[in-house]
Design a protein around this motif. Structure first.
Motif, PDB file in Angstrom:
ATOM      1  N   TRP A  51       0.802  -1.199   0.103  1.00  0.00           N
ATOM      2  CA  TRP A  51      -0.095  -0.007  -0.025  1.00  0.00           C
ATOM      3  C   TRP A  51       0.654   1.257  -0.005  1.00  0.00           C
ATOM      4  CZ3 TRP A  51      -5.369   0.793   0.033  1.00  0.00           C
ATOM      5  CH2 TRP A  51      -5.765   2.287   0.369  1.00  0.00           C
ATOM      6  N   ILE A  52       1.872   1.202   0.896  1.00  0.00           N
ATOM      7  CA  ILE A  52       2.685   2.417   1.038  1.00  0.00           C
ATOM      8  C   ILE A  52       3.573   2.670  -0.439  1.00  0.00           C
ATOM      9  CG2 ILE A  52       4.925   3.316   1.912  1.00  0.00           C
ATOM     10  CD1 ILE A  52       3.764   2.054   4.614  1.00  0.00           C
ATOM     11  N   MET A  53       3.983   1.778  -0.865  1.00  0.00           N
ATOM     12  CA  MET A  53       4.552   1.869  -2.145  1.00  0.00           C
ATOM     13  C   MET A  53       3.683   1.952  -3.387  1.00  0.00           C
ATOM     14  SD  MET A  53       8.061  -0.437  -1.975  1.00  0.00           S
ATOM     15  CE  MET A  53       9.133  -0.334  -0.605  1.00  0.00           C
ATOM     16  N   GLY A  54       2.267   2.274  -3.299  1.00  0.00           N
ATOM     17  CA  GLY A  54       1.463   2.292  -4.332  1.00  0.00           C
ATOM     18  C   GLY A  54       1.328   1.255  -5.329  1.00  0.00           C
ATOM     19  N   MET A  55       1.381   0.143  -4.964  1.00  0.00           N
ATOM     20  CA  MET A  55       1.366  -1.325  -5.594  1.00  0.00           C
ATOM     21  C   MET A  55      -0.124  -1.616  -5.770  1.00  0.00           C
ATOM     22  SD  MET A  55       5.093  -2.725  -4.901  1.00  0.00           S
ATOM     23  CE  MET A  55       5.104  -3.962  -6.241  1.00  0.00           C
ATOM     24  N   GLY A  56      -0.998  -0.961  -6.108  1.00  0.00           N
ATOM     25  CA  GLY A  56      -2.535  -1.250  -6.015  1.00  0.00           C
ATOM     26  C   GLY A  56      -2.687  -2.757  -6.447  1.00  0.00           C
ATOM     27  N   ALA A  57      -2.437  -3.166  -7.708  1.00  0.00           N
ATOM     28  CA  ALA A  57      -2.743  -4.356  -7.866  1.00  0.00           C
ATOM     29  C   ALA A  57      -2.181  -5.661  -7.319  1.00  0.00           C
ATOM     30  CB  ALA A  57      -2.455  -4.692  -9.521  1.00  0.00           C
ATOM     31  N   GLU A  58      -0.901  -5.350  -6.672  1.00  0.00           N
ATOM     32  CA  GLU A  58      -0.473  -6.585  -5.802  1.00  0.00           C
ATOM     33  C   GLU A  58      -0.914  -6.480  -4.693  1.00  0.00           C
ATOM     34  OE1 GLU A  58       1.182  -3.942  -7.536  1.00  0.00           O
ATOM     35  OE2 GLU A  58       2.556  -5.044  -8.889  1.00  0.00           O
ATOM     36  N   PHE A  59      -1.406  -5.177  -4.098  1.00  0.00           N
ATOM     37  CA  PHE A  59      -2.140  -5.232  -2.689  1.00  0.00           C
ATOM     38  C   PHE A  59      -3.471  -5.967  -2.783  1.00  0.00           C
ATOM     39  CE2 PHE A  59      -5.371  -2.961   0.220  1.00  0.00           C
ATOM     40  CZ  PHE A  59      -4.638  -3.283   1.313  1.00  0.00           C
ATOM     41  N   LYS A  60      -4.331  -5.821  -3.832  1.00  0.00           N
ATOM     42  CA  LYS A  60      -5.500  -6.316  -4.069  1.00  0.00           C
ATOM     43  C   LYS A  60      -5.499  -7.905  -4.000  1.00  0.00           C
ATOM     44  CE  LYS A  60      -8.645  -4.230  -7.224  1.00  0.00           C
ATOM     45  NZ  LYS A  60      -8.845  -3.689  -8.261  1.00  0.00           N
ATOM     46  N   GLU A  61      -4.569  -8.291  -4.789  1.00  0.00           N
ATOM     47  CA  GLU A  61      -4.301  -9.863  -4.982  1.00  0.00           C
ATOM     48  C   GLU A  61      -3.874 -10.146  -3.671  1.00  0.00           C
ATOM     49  OE1 GLU A  61      -1.686 -12.890  -7.906  1.00  0.00           O
ATOM     50  OE2 GLU A  61      -1.081 -10.687  -7.533  1.00  0.00           O
ATOM     51  N   ALA A  62      -3.105  -9.718  -2.803  1.00  0.00           N
ATOM     52  CA  ALA A  62      -2.560 -10.087  -1.571  1.00  0.00           C
ATOM     53  C   ALA A  62      -3.879 -10.058  -0.506  1.00  0.00           C
ATOM     54  CB  ALA A  62      -1.429  -9.217  -0.883  1.00  0.00           C
ATOM     55  N   VAL A  63      -4.592  -9.153  -0.588  1.00  0.00           N
ATOM     56  CA  VAL A  63      -5.602  -9.232   0.232  1.00  0.00           C
ATOM     57  C   VAL A  63      -6.573 -10.398   0.004  1.00  0.00           C
ATOM     58  CG1 VAL A  63      -7.704  -7.895   0.847  1.00  0.00           C
ATOM     59  CG2 VAL A  63      -5.688  -6.558   0.904  1.00  0.00           C
ATOM     60  N   ALA A  64      -6.880 -10.525  -1.310  1.00  0.00           N
ATOM     61  CA  ALA A  64      -7.611 -11.657  -1.758  1.00  0.00           C
ATOM     62  C   ALA A  64      -7.022 -13.141  -1.141  1.00  0.00           C
ATOM     63  CB  ALA A  64      -7.907 -11.641  -3.289  1.00  0.00           C
ATOM     64  N   THR A  65      -5.751 -13.131  -1.222  1.00  0.00           N
ATOM     65  CA  THR A  65      -5.332 -14.259  -0.685  1.00  0.00           C
ATOM     66  C   THR A  65      -5.270 -14.362   0.831  1.00  0.00           C
ATOM     67  OG1 THR A  65      -3.747 -14.491  -2.553  1.00  0.00           O
ATOM     68  CG2 THR A  65      -3.184 -15.593  -0.721  1.00  0.00           C
ATOM     69  N   VAL A  66      -5.185 -13.421   1.670  1.00  0.00           N
ATOM     70  CA  VAL A  66      -5.283 -13.213   2.958  1.00  0.00           C
ATOM     71  C   VAL A  66      -6.545 -13.573   3.322  1.00  0.00           C
ATOM     72  CG1 VAL A  66      -5.038 -11.557   4.959  1.00  0.00           C
ATOM     73  CG2 VAL A  66      -3.222 -11.547   3.235  1.00  0.00           C
ATOM     74  N   VAL A  67      -7.700 -13.278   2.776  1.00  0.00           N
ATOM     75  CA  VAL A  67      -8.881 -13.419   3.501  1.00  0.00           C
ATOM     76  C   VAL A  67      -9.165 -14.795   3.462  1.00  0.00           C
ATOM     77  CG1 VAL A  67      -9.848 -11.191   2.889  1.00  0.00           C
ATOM     78  CG2 VAL A  67      -9.893 -13.025   1.242  1.00  0.00           C
ATOM     79  N   LYS A  68      -8.311 -15.728   2.788  1.00  0.00           N
ATOM     80  CA  LYS A  68      -8.682 -17.211   2.587  1.00  0.00           C
ATOM     81  C   LYS A  68      -7.976 -17.875   3.488  1.00  0.00           C
ATOM     82  CE  LYS A  68      -7.901 -17.347  -1.618  1.00  0.00           C
ATOM     83  NZ  LYS A  68      -7.540 -17.917  -3.077  1.00  0.00           N
ATOM     84  N   ILE A  69      -7.115 -17.346   4.298  1.00  0.00           N
ATOM     85  CA  ILE A  69      -6.243 -17.875   5.248  1.00  0.00           C
ATOM     86  C   ILE A  69      -7.236 -18.544   6.531  1.00  0.00           C
ATOM     87  CG2 ILE A  69      -4.584 -17.695   7.047  1.00  0.00           C
ATOM     88  CD1 ILE A  69      -3.109 -15.484   5.225  1.00  0.00           C
ATOM     89  N   SER A  70      -7.025 -19.589   6.931  1.00  0.00           N
ATOM     90  CA  SER A  70      -7.750 -20.086   8.057  1.00  0.00           C
ATOM     91  C   SER A  70      -6.520 -20.152   9.399  1.00  0.00           C
ATOM     92  CB  SER A  70      -8.199 -21.560   7.713  1.00  0.00           C
ATOM     93  OG  SER A  70      -8.797 -21.954   9.102  1.00  0.00           O
ATOM     94  N   PHE A  71      -6.859 -19.542  10.220  1.00  0.00           N
ATOM     95  CA  PHE A  71      -6.051 -19.419  11.552  1.00  0.00           C
ATOM     96  C   PHE A  71      -6.470 -20.677  12.614  1.00  0.00           C
ATOM     97  CE2 PHE A  71      -5.213 -15.123   9.861  1.00  0.00           C
ATOM     98  CZ  PHE A  71      -3.961 -15.174   9.748  1.00  0.00           C
ATOM     99  N   GLU A  72      -7.705 -21.419  12.212  1.00  0.00           N
ATOM    100  CA  GLU A  72      -7.708 -22.586  12.754  1.00  0.00           C
ATOM    101  C   GLU A  72      -7.016 -23.765  12.189  1.00  0.00           C
ATOM    102  OE1 GLU A  72     -11.907 -23.277  12.470  1.00  0.00           O
ATOM    103  OE2 GLU A  72     -12.485 -21.264  12.377  1.00  0.00           O
ATOM    104  N   ASN A  73      -6.307 -23.469  10.898  1.00  0.00           N
ATOM    105  CA  ASN A  73      -5.615 -24.458  10.583  1.00  0.00           C
ATOM    106  C   ASN A  73      -4.053 -24.417  11.017  1.00  0.00           C
ATOM    107  OD1 ASN A  73      -4.325 -26.798   9.264  1.00  0.00           O
ATOM    108  ND2 ASN A  73      -4.614 -25.776   7.187  1.00  0.00           N
ATOM    109  N   ILE A  74      -3.740 -25.366  12.096  1.00  0.00           N
ATOM    110  CA  ILE A  74      -2.268 -24.899  12.524  1.00  0.00           C
ATOM    111  C   ILE A  74      -1.444 -25.949  12.500  1.00  0.00           C
ATOM    112  CG2 ILE A  74      -1.097 -24.306  14.829  1.00  0.00           C
ATOM    113  CD1 ILE A  74      -3.552 -22.976  15.733  1.00  0.00           C
TER     114      ILE A  74
END
Length: 628
Positions: free
Chosen positions: A175-198
């Motif tokens: 976000w700070i470096m203005g990399m909008g496309a990469e940020f959106k892709e990263a967020v889409a990946t992060v929201v799928k992380i399951s912190f129940e899966n350890i």
């Protein structure tokens, strides 16, 4: 090119730029301007031709609707395992973070760029972004969704939970470096992380807190993407379960499976004081954003214990490196900042994040720095006569009559170089002039160590000859060589015929250096972090050139095909650096981020609006009602 000639060239180029901009922005023949004076935020920076050092971040409206506050109890999707897990030892306290408007905190930042400085920093900022982009692209192509990339092997690595640490850790950097496309892709990946899966049998809650929870909170505070706040709540609830011990002290090396099975958990008998006390920033911010006080309450109760025990340790004012969290025994005898970067530096930052309403953090900061300045800081003897300071460590020995005796260990850990930034921030926040002077001497000291190395990079650990006085310290070559001889001959069979000059040459010891126990460089950020903070507070423009020299040195020595790698020895100049197959996520999320922000306009991610946690994530401060 000299600085004077460079400034004149800058004036000339700036004048040309102004003329070109004026010509380009002249009204058309119908008398109307053909371009908007204020550009709208863009989703990515692929066509960014602005001369500004503030990149245009992604437009949060293109992501998901922002939310100033999210009540977790109102969202059924948040009913995951950690939220519903019963507690064996529920909190008996119910502390709320202050909600009053911030008052009485002065402005921290004192620096601003001149047009000439802006001109020269733009290319430096671009070089840092290029370095980050190379590393990010390598991680994306070779280790996407893994914790980290092993750069020389080109393989994924998972040892911090397996939750895609590099992605979460660098959301705010994107976000700070203005990399909008990469940020959106990263967020889409992060929201799928399951912190129940350890997958791991044990996780380090300190690292998860400052890097994953801190990364989610920092990215949310910048983007207002509520999906990130939901994930932060999930991580916060998981970490909250690690506080479910009889005395509510968190478990750092934690087996989360025991918590899930509802087995008894007990705090550790040997724990790092820094790791125990480092939850307060992230947990405070999570409570501020959600309105749920349980996170702040858990972390604040730990800090109350630190406050209560601060004056009764063997070195009053400081906490020992290792403590017994189970019995709350803080009777250790080793006091250092080399492994305590997450503890001391958060004290003034907690004061700021809590709006200046909890004076206990100012009190703890002032007590600790009084002890640090009087015991741990030393002036190194050097042939240039530089009036600089370095952070050492203290051993406390108890004599037979029950009195304590302190002994300075003049080993300087790279990690301890955060202290320059800490004194700079505290000096500005609490208007302590001596702390401002100490900050400059500490930053100059750590950069001096870097400059004395053949590769001009500070190693992990060095040992110096300490001066007996901080005011006068003439160079004495015989004493230096005598200290080197003593260091080598500390064993039971000293060598009286040792050729000290030959030893110094073979081990590449600069004058004043007694030993370099760890010659490596682990892509650390502490030196540049302190330069960044001191520059933002003081406006010392020479620090920009110093930082650029360090950046170029690091890039030249560590850059490899898939990013950057740890190097084994910074004292070797005539040979190709020996690389170690490791690139921690913090290289991008901290070191390169601080370089980038240093070469950005000082108003970008302003220290009067954000505090950086110990993993380099910007947490938004409460809105100020008034400033001094």
């Amino acid at each position: 090119m000299s600085r004077t000639r460079r400034q004149w060239l800058g004036y000339f180029l700036a004048l040309i730029a102004v003329l070109l901009i004026y010509q380009h922005s002249r009204p058309s023949s119908n008398g109307q301007n053909t371009e908007s004076e204020t550009p709208t935020p863009i989703a990515n920076d692929d066509t960014d031709t602005s001369d500004s050092l503030n990149p245009k971040p992604p437009n949060p409206d293109l992501l998901t609707p922002p939310s100033d506050q999210l009540q977790p109890g109102n969202d059924q999707s948040l009913e995951f395992i950690w939220r519903s897990l019963p507690l064996r030892f529920p909190a008996t306290s119910n502390l709320f973070p202050p909600i009053e408007s911030t008052q009485g905190i002065p402005r921290i930042q004192g620096s601003e760029f001149s047009p000439v400085t802006t001109w020269f920093q733009k290319s430096r900022q671009a070089a840092v972004k290029d370095a980050f982009t190379r590393c990010w692209d390598s991680y994306k192509s070779l280790a996407w969704e893994a914790d980290e990339l092993v750069p020389m092997s080109g393989l994924p690595r998972n040892d911090i939970g397996g939750w895609g640490l590099t992605i979460v850790d660098n959301l705010d950097t994107l976000w700070i470096m203005g990399m909008g496309a990469e940020f959106k892709e990263a967020v889409a990946t992060v929201v799928k992380i399951s912190f129940e899966n350890i997958q791991a049998p044990e996780i380090n809650t300190h690292e998860i807190n400052i890097r994953i929870l801190g990364g989610l909170l920092g990215a949310f505070d910048l983007s207002s993407d509520r999906r990130l706040l939901k994930k932060a709540i999930e991580v916060g609830d998981m970490l909250y379960a690690a506080f479910d011990t009889p005395n509510r002290m968190p478990i750092i090396h934690w087996d989360p499976h025991r918590a899930i099975r509802q087995e008894e958990q007990i705090a550790e008998e040997m724990a790092s004081a820094s790791e125990l006390g480092a939850f307060i920033l992230e947990f405070t911010r999570l409570s501020q954003l959600t309105g749920d006080p349980k996170y702040f309450d858990a972390a604040q109760m730990v800090m109350e214990k630190f406050n209560r025990l601060q004056d009764v340790t063997r070195l009053p004012g400081m906490w020992p490196l290792i403590v017994n969290a189970r019995s709350e025994n803080f009777d250790g005898d080793f006091f250092t900042m080399g492994f305590e970067d997450s503890l001391y530096q958060i004290l003034p930052k907690a004061y700021m994040l809590l709006g200046g309403h909890m004076s206990v953090y100012r009190k703890m900061y002032e007590k600790s720095t009084r002890t640090i300045a009087g015991h741990n800081l030393f002036r190194p003897m050097n042939s240039q006569g530089r009036d600089i300071l370095l952070p050492g460590s203290i051993h406390v020995q108890m004599t037979q009559n029950g009195k304590s005796r302190t002994q300075l260990e003049s080993k300087v850990h790279h990690r301890a170089c955060f202290s320059g930034g800490m004194f700079a921030l505290g000096g500005a926040l609490f208007n302590i002039q001596t702390h401002r002077k100490i900050a400059n001497k500490l930053v100059d000291g750590c950069t001096w160590v870097s400059q004395k190395m053949p590769l001009e990079i500070m190693p992990e650990v060095v040992e110096m000859v300490p001066c007996s006085s901080q005011t006068e310290c003439p160079w004495n070559e015989p004493i230096w060589k005598q200290q080197v001889w003593k260091k080598v001959n500390t064993g039971p069979e000293p060598d009286p015929d040792m050729d000290t000059d030959r030893y110094i040459s073979q081990h590449r010891l600069p004058k004043g250096f007694v030993d370099i126990p760890d010659k490596g460089y682990n892509l650390r950020s502490e030196v540049i972090e302190s330069i960044f903070t001191l520059y933002r507070v003081s406006g010392r423009e020479d620090l920009l050139d110093t930082a650029w020299d360090i950046f170029e040195s690091i890039q030249n020595a560590t850059e490899i095909i898939n990013g950057n790698a740890v190097i084994a020895d910074v004292t070797v100049l005539d040979e190709q650096p020996v690389h170690i197959d490791r690139m921690d996520s913090s290289w991008m999320s901290q070191t390169l981020k601080y370089f980038y922000l240093l070469f950005s306009d000082p108003g970008y991610i302003d220290l009067d609006e954000y505090v950086f946690n110990s993993a380099g994530h910007p947490l938004k401060r409460p809105k100020e009602e008034s400033t001094l």
